[in-house]
Design a protein around this motif. Structure first.
Motif: not given
Length: 210
Positions: A11-17, A49-53
């Motif tokens: 998750x963190x890798x995807x988010x960071x990228x 899931x990861x989208x901030x909105x």
DNA sequence: AACTGCCACAACCGCAAACTA
DNA sequence: TTAGTTTGCGGTTGTGGCAGT
């Protein structure tokens, strides 16, 4: 390629990228981001899931009613329904419908596929009214389709802008639509055939389409 | 404590639409 | 115009958690 549940590290890798570069081409994203996943899996993880909105957690009563009404008009077109529920994903709405709302309607004696009271002894309670509703629903469906399309196009434009800038922090704009549901709510009280707060409100409309 | 069944939700799969060269 | 590729959508499945026995 890895399958199954995502780990915190992934998750963190995807988010960071995505925060640094935008998603760009989903196909090439996994290798660039150092993930052993297919692009499709990354896209799904991001959008659901990861989208901030994204708003997570319990659906409000208002949201439940919206889903039921929109489903009555649009059927299982979850993305179109999601376009009218800010910060909710189509997957989340679909799950909520399949696991809860569908069962609840069934318990209330309403067919979740047609949103009509179940036929008893071969008769529907009010066939004339039902035909009227179908007619109205067709019009509403056409309108909502157009609105959903506009929403998609608007989203697409903002995504392109987003990727061009390389940063993924913009908030999606709400669909640029007339609030059909607000009008509907205002008018439905007088003509719904099952319209108590605890039951399904029928998708009728008295909009003027001229 | 162990087992079983149910429920909710995340994730996958297949297909179709949209896009691109 | 068309064939190949990418993306989006909807249906379905897999899995973890919880309650009941």
């Amino acid at each position: 390629l890895k399958k199954g549940p995502w780990t915190r590290e992934e998750d963190q890798k995807l988010l960071d990228y995505i925060q640094k570069h935008g998603h760009g081409s989903w196909r090439s994203l996994p290798s660039k981001a150092g993930l052993q996943r297919c692009g499709k899996s990354c896209r799904l993880r991001w959008t659901n899931y990861l989208r901030p909105d994204i708003k997570r957690g319990k659906f409000s009563t208002h949201e439940e009613k919206m889903i039921i009404r929109l489903h009555a008009l649009l059927g299982n077109r979850w993305s179109a329904i999601a376009a009218h529920l800010p910060k909710r994903t189509d997957n989340e709405i679909k799950n909520y419908w399949n696991t809860r709302l569908k069962k609840r309607l069934t318990r209330m004696g309403i067919d979740p596929a047609t949103h009509k009271p179940k036929i008893v002894n071969g008769h529907q309670s009010n066939p004339k009214h039902a035909a009227n509703i179908n007619h109205m629903a067709q019009w509403e469906t056409a309108r909502l389709e157009a609105e959903a399309r506009l929403a998609r196009e608007s989203k697409l434009r903002s995504c392109r802008l987003l990727n061009h800038n390389g940063i993924a922090h913009a908030q999606p704009q709400p669909p640029p639509c007339l609030d059909v549901l607000r009008v509907w709510r205002a008018t439905s009280a007088s003509n719904c055939f099952f319209n108590s707060p605890t039951t399904l409100e029928s998708p009728t409309s008295t909009l003027n389409f001229s």
